[in-house]
Design an enzyme around this catalytic site. Sequence first.
Site, PDB file in Angstrom:
ATOM      1  N   LYS A 190       0.830  -1.223   0.000  1.00  0.00           N
ATOM      2  CA  LYS A 190       0.000   0.000   0.000  1.00  0.00           C
ATOM      3  C   LYS A 190       0.862   1.270   0.000  1.00  0.00           C
ATOM      4  O   LYS A 190       2.081   1.188  -0.046  1.00  0.00           O
ATOM      5  CB  LYS A 190      -0.956  -0.036   1.190  1.00  0.00           C
ATOM      6  CG  LYS A 190      -1.827  -1.307   1.259  1.00  0.00           C
ATOM      7  CD  LYS A 190      -2.840  -1.398   0.131  1.00  0.00           C
ATOM      8  CE  LYS A 190      -3.439  -2.780  -0.050  1.00  0.00           C
ATOM      9  NZ  LYS A 190      -4.415  -3.182   0.938  1.00  0.00           N
TER      10      LYS A 190
HETATM   11  C1  LIG Z   1      -5.409  -4.226   1.378  1.00  0.00           C
HETATM   12  C2  LIG Z   1      -6.862  -4.094   1.370  1.00  0.00           C
HETATM   13  C3  LIG Z   1      -7.666  -4.467   2.463  1.00  0.00           C
HETATM   14  C4  LIG Z   1      -7.174  -5.193   3.654  1.00  0.00           C
HETATM   15  O1  LIG Z   1      -6.002  -4.752   4.194  1.00  0.00           O
HETATM   16  P1  LIG Z   1      -5.018  -5.717   4.986  1.00  0.00           P
HETATM   17  O2  LIG Z   1      -4.103  -4.748   5.632  1.00  0.00           O
HETATM   18  O3  LIG Z   1      -4.336  -6.595   3.991  1.00  0.00           O
HETATM   19  O4  LIG Z   1      -5.811  -6.497   5.982  1.00  0.00           O
HETATM   20  C5  LIG Z   1      -9.027  -4.203   2.385  1.00  0.00           C
HETATM   21  N1  LIG Z   1      -9.583  -3.642   1.303  1.00  0.00           N
HETATM   22  C6  LIG Z   1      -8.850  -3.307   0.231  1.00  0.00           C
HETATM   23  C7  LIG Z   1      -9.532  -2.681  -0.940  1.00  0.00           C
HETATM   24  C8  LIG Z   1      -7.472  -3.537   0.218  1.00  0.00           C
HETATM   25  O5  LIG Z   1      -6.760  -3.249  -0.873  1.00  0.00           O
END
Ligand SMILES: *Cc1c(COP(=O)(O)O)cnc(C)c1O
Length: 394
Positions: A190
Amino acid sequence: MNAKRQYLSYGRQSVDEEDIAAVAMALRGEFLTTGPKVEEFESDFARATGAAHTIACNSGTAALHLAALALDLAPGDAAIVPTVTFLATANIVRMAGAEVVFADVDPDTGLLTPDMLCAAIQRATAKGLRPKVALPVHLCGQVCDMTELAAVAGASGIAFIEDACHSLGVANIGATQHSSAACFSTHAVKAITTGEGGVVTTADAAVAARIRRLRNHGIVRDPKAFENRALAFDGADANPWYYEMMEVGWNYRLADVLCALGISQLKKLGNFWRRRVAIASLYDRLLASLAPTLRPVPHGDRPHAWHLYTVLIDFKALGKTRASVMRTLHSQGIGTQVHYIPVHQQPYYRRRYGTFALPGADAFYAGCLSLPIFPAMSDDDVRRVADALAAIFR
Ligand SMILES: *Cc1c(COP(=O)(O)O)cnc(C)c1O
């Protein structure tokens, strides 16, 4: 051929010596788990996103789960989830014991639109379900039109939880002007990372307090809140060891060491974002000649975090399958990914809710392919991807 060139995955972290030093310093300190870095990360994150309250937790999934619980999503309720998203957006609804009502999305942007939201509300109501919450997803780093979504939901009393896991970097993305909470992920891929991690932002002090309690086993330590007064107090003062548990909560805390990394990463968010913008506009230019068989997800000049650079390809017109295009690119050191398989197609959800058509989502899914984008990519890397695609299209 340059044998040493790096494999370009669709996304990756940027961790530098400053980040490493920040983590090393935290490791030498007193606190590894709950310490001063947690609040520092939370207040830096509030500043970066325009949020009034921020709660750090140990994943984006935990952030979504906490927000849903704080809005009292429970068995007997339903929540509306656009089907083009990561599994977690839907799964946290089931974790709260509520039912998922999948919404269709715009075939070009993959976003939940006011019309699609309306249709989902009607479908839920027709099935006798009571939608309490909707979870718009700011897919790829785009931002849903929250003003219009809120206008549609206005009369229905539906509360919004924004899945902003892709959109950190957009100005005021955490301000939650039209929602109860926004949820972010700091997973490695991210916008910034703490390895694993997440953050909830909200403008509602009561929601924030509830989320803090749920993050830590449902425990309160404020003597004013104690109910069991005979156990709690020694005269006028609370017993020094004492705490109370008010409801079942989780251990969703984010470690101090990881918050140290988050603080260091957040300092670079602006630069990361500017690099993503530059990469995206270079792609836009280099890929323009492949239209209309390939076209980027249209973005106009709307705000965009550029978490993903996703193109829509007419594979029929191209005469090649998506799998073969991905394999060809992979053999040249270029990683791509499909965001996402519509969640209502997953076996678990098919068994629970049956099969049904969401044509906008099907159209988006049929064409989407996410190309590499991350701050450390060079312009030459971007050209390499565009050239490899052009060769496939010849
Ligand atoms: C990454 C992501 C999540 C969940 O995040 P984690 O940190 O991996 O638990 C939820 N929704 C979207 C759209 C994501 O890209």
